[in-house]
Design an enzyme around this catalytic site. Structure first.
Site, PDB file in Angstrom:
ATOM      1  CE1 TYR A 205       2.649  -7.639   3.774  1.00  0.00           C
ATOM      2  CE2 TYR A 205       2.360  -9.700   4.624  1.00  0.00           C
ATOM      3  CZ  TYR A 205       2.294  -8.706   3.551  1.00  0.00           C
ATOM      4  OH  TYR A 205       1.954  -9.145   2.233  1.00  0.00           O
TER       5      TYR A 205
ATOM      6  CG  ASP B 238      -1.797  -1.044   1.223  1.00  0.00           C
ATOM      7  OD1 ASP B 238      -2.420  -1.537   0.200  1.00  0.00           O
ATOM      8  OD2 ASP B 238      -2.361  -1.711   2.116  1.00  0.00           O
TER       9      ASP B 238
END
Ligand SMILES: [Zn+2]
Ligand SMILES: [Zn+2]
Length: 460
Positions: free
Chosen positions: A349, A281
């Site tokens: 992540y 993103d």
């Protein structure tokens, strides 16, 4: 070496009387050596079409010698061959004291190719001079043959039932290719030529099509405000308007542009395309070993470029925003490869998460256990529905580990399958992702910061 295509093949419909067929063709047609020889291109081996045509004509002249001057048909065939400049034919007529009708100039051009094969060097000269400034190792020649010539050849083949010929286009491009190779010392390449040379015979135009240059590498992204690729402005769709300050772009910079800019400066070219192995993103960092990408430079002026220099230049220019590494030359296949690999690649992540109520520590343990090696159902997130079809994907979460940062704030390290939507794994996306941090903790969890910290590809 240029392959003499098809010449080593054995031909099934080998003409029983090759000389007879050649004789019949030359009875009504005035053909140059190339155009005659080309009708027998698939017979035997080791000769150019020109040599084939020459040999067949000479054999016919010998055969006809005893028939002239009495047999008028034999004389006329001999005349036809003599007009095309065959020395033996001319001498034969002289010895038999026949009139040699070498009258008008328009009588001496090949009726099929109209003298094309006599003028090969005229085509090669401008090609070689165009190639002089190009950076390339290999080439291929293509040609646009005028339809009337193709039609004439089709008619001859049909009329005499010729099954051993090759096309005028393949002879022309091969012969031109040989001459170019001799003058440039570059190799022809039929699979992946650096340059495709196209000669349009109807208007003598020569165009060079340059193969794109593909460079593979990995990038890391250190700021939360730039997208991976250029986004067109929503309002004007890239045309430029007040809203986008006439840039046509929604964001002034992108990973793509930061990388492509310096490369285009060094390699030249008319544009670039960026292919990422998936994308993060806009507000997520890409850390660790970086994300694979392939950048494609269209119509590059230079191919032989120093990748180390490019890496340094990009990294210096983009400062703390983007860094690239592991550059290597690649090809088009690599694009597909990194895209399909991205779907399988595990990623680690790190997410900072806020919670809307206090959660007892046991529940965090429960979350870690429940999400360990778990397949979950993830319906396309609402935020990307405008560009992706609405379906349910099954994705694997390998592990989650939670660190408490403050009351109602945690940090999670998540290892998941490629394509897993992390923000939705946390929020639950109104029940579209099940289970989720929100559903297990029985609260509203929200990802406020997200980074990709590692890509587990085969290379590492
Ligand atoms: Zn010809
Ligand atoms: Zn705009």
């Amino acid at each position: 070496m240029i392959k003499e295509m098809g010449k080593l093949k054995t031909v099934k419909n080998y003409p029983k009387f090759m000389l007879e067929l050649a004789l019949n063709i030359l009875k009504d047609n005035r053909l140059c050596d190339n155009c005659l020889g080309r009708q027998f291109a698939l017979v035997g081996f080791g000769l150019t079409n020109k040599e084939r045509g020459h040999i067949l004509k000479n054999a016919l002249i010998l055969e006809l010698y005893n028939k002239i001057p009495d047999d008028t048909e034999a004389v006329s065939i001999n005349q036809n061959i003599a007009k095309m400049g065959n020395v033996l034919a001319v001498q034969s007529l002289q010895r038999k004291e026949c009139e040699i009708n070498l009258n008008s100039a328009n009588d001496s051009a090949c009726e099929l190719c109209e003298g094309l094969f006599d003028q090969l060097t005229n085509y090669v000269k401008p090609v070689v001079s165009k190639l002089k400034d190009e950076d390339y190792q290999s080439f291929i020649v293509g040609a646009k043959i005028p339809p009337e010539i193709l039609e004439k050849e089709d008619n001859i083949r049909a009329k005499y039932n010729i099954t051993t010929g090759e096309s005028i286009k393949s002879e022309f491009t091969r012969e031109i290719g040989k001459l170019i190779m001799n003058q440039t010392n570059k190799e022809p390449d039929f699979e992946l030529p650096d340059i495709t040379i196209i000669i349009d015979l109807s208007n003598q135009n020569i165009t060079l099509q340059k193969r794109s240059l593909f460079i593979y590498g990995r990038y890391r992204k250190f700021i939360r405000t730039i997208p991976q690729t250029k986004w067109p402005c929503y309002d004007c769709n890239g045309k430029g308007c007040i809203r986008c300050n006439y840039t046509g772009k929604r964001y002034t910079e992108s990973v793509e542009e930061l990388i492509a800019g310096p490369i285009l400066k060094i390699a030249g070219g008319i544009g670039s395309r960026f292919h990422g192995a998936g994308r993060e993103d806009i507000d997520a960092l890409m850390l660790g070993n970086g994300r694979p990408f392939v950048i494609e430079i269209k119509e590059p002026e230079k191919r032989n470029i120093d990748l180390k220099k490019i890496e340094k230049r990009v990294n210096k220019k983009t400062k703390r925003k983007v860094q690239i590494s592991n550059l290597s030359f690649a090809n088009k296949k690599k694009v597909q490869e990194i895209k399909s690999q991205a779907k399988k690649t595990r990623k680690t992540y790190r997410a900072t998460i806020t919670l809307d109520k206090d959660i007892p520590d046991e529940l965090f343990l429960k979350l870690q256990n429940e999400l360990k090696e778990t397949k979950l159902k993830q319906q396309t997130p609402k935020r990307v529905l405008h560009r992706r079809s609405d379906l349910v994907r099954v994705k694997t979460v390998y592990s989650v580990s939670i660190k408490k940062l403050a009351e109602r704030e945690i940090e999670a390290e998540i290892i998941g399958e490629g394509g897993l939507y992390i923000k939705e794994l946390i929020s639950g996306d109104d029940g579209r992702t099940k289970p989720s941090f929100s559903s297990i903790l029985d609260c509203q969890a929200k990802c406020v910061k997200l980074d990709v910290v590692y890509l587990h590809t085969d290379e590492n």
